[in-house]
Design a protein around this motif. Structure first.
Motif, mmCIF file in Angstrom:
data_model
loop_
_atom_site.group_PDB
_atom_site.id
_atom_site.type_symbol
_atom_site.label_atom_id
_atom_site.label_comp_id
_atom_site.label_asym_id
_atom_site.label_seq_id
_atom_site.Cartn_x
_atom_site.Cartn_y
_atom_site.Cartn_z
ATOM 1 N N ALA A 1 -1.519 -0.616 5.642
ATOM 2 C CA ALA A 1 -0.523 -1.133 4.708
ATOM 3 C C ALA A 1 -0.935 -2.458 4.087
ATOM 4 N N LEU A 2 -1.988 -3.104 4.610
ATOM 5 C CA LEU A 2 -2.369 -4.436 4.147
ATOM 6 C C LEU A 2 -3.696 -4.402 3.400
ATOM 7 N N GLY A 3 -3.772 -5.219 2.355
ATOM 8 C CA GLY A 3 -4.973 -5.347 1.547
ATOM 9 C C GLY A 3 -4.630 -6.021 0.234
ATOM 10 N N GLY B 1 1.235 -4.508 -8.142
ATOM 11 C CA GLY B 1 1.675 -4.856 -6.802
ATOM 12 C C GLY B 1 1.391 -3.836 -5.723
ATOM 13 N N ASN B 2 0.567 -2.815 -6.015
ATOM 14 C CA ASN B 2 0.242 -1.804 -5.013
ATOM 15 C C ASN B 2 -1.026 -2.189 -4.249
ATOM 16 N N SER C 1 -0.940 3.423 1.683
ATOM 17 C CA SER C 1 -1.467 2.914 0.414
ATOM 18 C C SER C 1 -2.377 3.879 -0.332
ATOM 19 N N SER C 2 -2.757 5.021 0.262
ATOM 20 C CA SER C 2 -3.731 5.878 -0.415
ATOM 21 C C SER C 2 -3.537 7.346 -0.069
ATOM 22 N N GLU C 3 -4.114 8.208 -0.914
ATOM 23 C CA GLU C 3 -4.212 9.631 -0.678
ATOM 24 C C GLU C 3 -5.631 10.056 -1.014
#
Length: 286
Positions: free
Chosen positions: A195-197, A203-204, A55-57
């Protein structure tokens, strides 16, 4: 590389470099021992990390000055942290420069730390920043714990849980390292790492300022070193009161190695993003 005895005072030096698909970084730490029974030490840690999750960088530089030692039977660490860099979470780009203190306390007890049949562990973290200079103000409390109990000669019940709360003036300015996510080997198996939050308008996943997870696992020993286990993991990271429970169930193999339990798990996620994932975890139970 670790130099455990730099001089006759017992100072320590550690240099680390790693390169991988998801996380690469450089770090250096120097620690100065303080004489006494509390096993205290001052230290300085500097690092740079390039991290990519589901989900992030982020590309962040960090600097920390810390004091660690024993405090009434607890392992304690107080630090002053500087964090700066660029990040992208859920397609939303940001930049942060933060200075904040942090306090961590942890304690554990067990009849056997390699393969306990009776034991527990608990850990808590406090961190906060007053903001100013374009940075967001925040305060965070994290608590986690585990409890293990054996039944008869062959069975063990393992439970763990974690809860976290952050109050902030601007959630979007927090880098991913200071947000809550769920999913992964030591969180909710069956879901990818972080992956969850909560999700944004497109929708990201953007993480959360709240987190609640729990796990229950029942293990049966087949031989002195091999066993099988069934488990249920549940929880999520979320913003405000927007809590939606994600759940996973699974089965696993256990091998009691000389360095701790080796766990090979197959977990099925019951919610989106669903599917089956395999997890490998090596280390002590507590």
């Amino acid at each position: 590389m670790e130099r455990r005895w730099v001089n006759d005072r017992g100072d320590k030096l550690k240099l680390e470099a790693n390169l991988s698909q998801r996380q690469s970084g450089l770090a250096a730490a120097y620690e100065i021992a303080i004489p006494g029974e509390q096993r205290r030490a001052w230290g300085m840690l500097a690092g740079w990390r390039d991290e990519q999750t589901t989900s992030s960088e982020s590309q962040l530089s960090s600097l920390a000055l810390y004091l660690r030692g024993d405090l009434a039977g607890w392992a304690a660490r107080a630090s002053l942290n500087f964090l700066s860099g660029d990040f992208e979470v859920g397609g939303e780009r940001g930049n942060s420069t933060l200075l904040y203190p942090e306090l961590t306390l942890s304690r554990r007890d067990a009849d056997d730390y390699t393969a306990p049949r009776r034991g527990w562990s608990v850990a808590g973290t406090l961190r906060a920043s007053p903001g100013g200079g374009g940075s967001s103000r925040f305060a965070t409390v994290e608590l986690s714990g585990a409890w293990i109990r054996g039944f008869g000669e062959e069975w063990r019940l393992l439970t763990r849980g974690a809860v976290g709360i952050t109050e902030t003036t601007s959630f979007g300015d927090l880098p991913p390292q200071l947000r809550f996510f769920a999913g992964g080997d030591r969180s909710l198996r069956g879901y990818a790492w972080q992956a969850l939050g909560s999700r944004n308008a497109v929708g990201n996943v953007i993480g959360g300022d709240r987190m609640l997870t729990a796990s229950v696992e029942l293990e049966r020993r087949l031989t002195p070193t091999l066993g099988v286990a069934g488990f249920v993991d549940a929880g999520n990271a979320f913003v405000g009161s927007d809590f939606e429970v994600a759940t996973a169930v699974g089965l696993g193999l256990r091998w009691r190695s000389p360095v701790g339990t080796v766990r090979v798990d197959a977990a099925h996620a019951l919610d989106e993003p669903g599917g089956v994932r395999f997890h490998l975890i090596i280390g002590p139970d507590l």
